[in-house]
Design a protein around this motif. Sequence first.
Motif, PDB file in Angstrom:
ATOM      1  N   ARG A  59       7.480   4.622  20.471  1.00 35.27           N
ATOM      2  CA  ARG A  59       7.887   3.331  21.036  1.00 35.27           C
ATOM      3  C   ARG A  59       7.392   2.158  20.211  1.00 35.27           C
ATOM      4  N   ALA A  60       6.333   2.361  19.449  1.00 36.38           N
ATOM      5  CA  ALA A  60       5.818   1.270  18.616  1.00 36.38           C
ATOM      6  C   ALA A  60       6.365   1.310  17.199  1.00 36.38           C
ATOM      7  N   SER A  61       7.301   2.233  16.929  1.00 38.80           N
ATOM      8  CA  SER A  61       7.741   2.434  15.549  1.00 38.80           C
ATOM      9  C   SER A  61       8.470   1.224  14.984  1.00 38.80           C
ATOM     10  N   HIS A  62       9.204   0.486  15.824  1.00 38.80           N
ATOM     11  CA  HIS A  62       9.908  -0.688  15.312  1.00 38.80           C
ATOM     12  C   HIS A  62       8.913  -1.750  14.842  1.00 38.80           C
ATOM     13  N   ALA A  63       7.818  -1.901  15.571  1.00 35.65           N
ATOM     14  CA  ALA A  63       6.784  -2.835  15.130  1.00 35.65           C
ATOM     15  C   ALA A  63       6.136  -2.343  13.837  1.00 35.65           C
ATOM     16  N   LEU A  64       5.937  -1.024  13.739  1.00 35.31           N
ATOM     17  CA  LEU A  64       5.378  -0.457  12.519  1.00 35.31           C
ATOM     18  C   LEU A  64       6.327  -0.704  11.343  1.00 35.31           C
ATOM     19  N   SER A  65       7.625  -0.564  11.587  1.00 33.94           N
ATOM     20  CA  SER A  65       8.607  -0.792  10.528  1.00 33.94           C
ATOM     21  C   SER A  65       8.531  -2.221  10.017  1.00 33.94           C
ATOM     22  N   ARG A  66       8.357  -3.177  10.925  1.00 35.41           N
ATOM     23  CA  ARG A  66       8.279  -4.572  10.496  1.00 35.41           C
ATOM     24  C   ARG A  66       7.076  -4.815   9.597  1.00 35.41           C
ATOM     25  N   GLN A  67       6.007  -4.069   9.829  1.00 29.45           N
ATOM     26  CA  GLN A  67       4.817  -4.234   9.005  1.00 29.45           C
ATOM     27  C   GLN A  67       5.038  -3.712   7.586  1.00 29.45           C
ATOM     28  N   ILE A  68       5.771  -2.623   7.473  1.00 29.19           N
ATOM     29  CA  ILE A  68       5.899  -1.965   6.172  1.00 29.19           C
ATOM     30  C   ILE A  68       7.148  -2.393   5.400  1.00 29.19           C
ATOM     31  N   ASP A  69       8.114  -2.997   6.085  1.00 28.42           N
ATOM     32  CA  ASP A  69       9.387  -3.327   5.442  1.00 28.42           C
ATOM     33  C   ASP A  69       9.252  -4.210   4.196  1.00 28.42           C
ATOM     34  N   PRO A  70       8.438  -5.284   4.208  1.00 24.47           N
ATOM     35  CA  PRO A  70       8.350  -6.115   2.996  1.00 24.47           C
ATOM     36  C   PRO A  70       7.854  -5.337   1.776  1.00 24.47           C
ATOM     37  N   LEU A  71       6.824  -4.493   1.976  1.00 26.33           N
ATOM     38  CA  LEU A  71       6.342  -3.686   0.858  1.00 26.33           C
ATOM     39  C   LEU A  71       7.388  -2.674   0.421  1.00 26.33           C
ATOM     40  N   ARG A  72       8.079  -2.073   1.391  1.00 25.75           N
ATOM     41  CA  ARG A  72       9.140  -1.119   1.059  1.00 25.75           C
ATOM     42  C   ARG A  72      10.200  -1.784   0.201  1.00 25.75           C
TER      43      ARG A  72
END
Length: 385
Positions: free
Chosen positions: A252-265
């Motif tokens: 359920r927290a994966s979308h928030a996790l994605s937002r954290q990693i997206d810029p580096l990705r």
Amino acid sequence: MTQSILLELGGLLIALAFLAHFATRLSFSPVPLYLAAGLVFGEDGPLPLAGSLEFIEVAAEIGVVLLLFALGLEYSASELLSQLRITLPSGAVDFALNFTPGLIVGLVAGWGGVVAIMLGGITYISSSGIVARLISDMGWAKTPEASKTIGILVVEDLVMAGYLALVGVLIVGTGFVSAVVALGGAAVLVVAAIVLNLRFGDRISHWLFSHEGEKLLLGLIGLSLLAAGAAESIQVSAAVGAFLAGLAVSGRASHALSRQIDPLRDFFAAAFFVLFGFQVDFTALGDVMWLAVGLAVVTSLTKLGTGWYAGRRIGLGVVGRARIGTLLVSRGEFSIIIAELAVSAGLRRDLAVLAAAYVLITAALGPVLVRLTGALFEPAQPTAS
């Protein structure tokens, strides 16, 4: 030396920023523009950059890992299994229709079985990133055709887990037994990731999200790199390991996790696409362009065939079926990852040139076809079954 590297990297990053801005303004994926930049600035391009190559090579390896880790975060195991039950027949048709053209071309061209299998993978797999962007831009997120398209992408991503493991063994040439072991290992990892997610996914993702700032980012990047390295140590692709690590911790927290990693990705993924362009002989594009165009035409039609079959299964009319097909036309990150494996293994370099031209064409053609269907018709509704 350091000064020249900094100048090269600074200029390259600014150029990529302009390209990304241009793509955003046109609601277009920057992937083909990054590839084009690599072609221009590569060793055989008109504006070659040499000093910064070593940094870009390392960044590109991290880019592949983060791309697949972030993709894994998009799926929860329950959603994955639900989509598989509904979409598996359409996914099987998708594989048959779109893997076959690349395989046949590779065999007819006399490139050998391994290269033909790799070309089949290049023509088979659609770009999840481009498709997601198009669905969002067109406002189709709540439509049945979008749901069906995402289901097909889920099947494609899971097929890639086994496919990349198989290709890795075929490249090394260690025989049938090793290929079976690699496929078995990939299957075990997939099952383990799904079970882990079903049992502990929410707990793990909430625990990760309880950390903030650099602790979260360092933990996520460390986890993805460790999973990639561990996968390679058992002869499974690093990309597969990263994808399954993302799947294992999604919740359920994966979308928030994605937002954290997206810029580096996005940063490291840009380096990956640029590096691939660096490795392609700019002057050889003309030699393969006719073949790339032919493959793009044929496999655009086969993706439309996939959309027709998938849409009919859920009672969509002609418009909905066309939308599924056009959404799937664009190829991107996975096709380049497959071609990069061929380059790294020292196989036919013209496969890399063909893949670059093919991705450039389909990544540009897909959004045009999607917008054409969007301009001509109102959103499709399912017909009575």
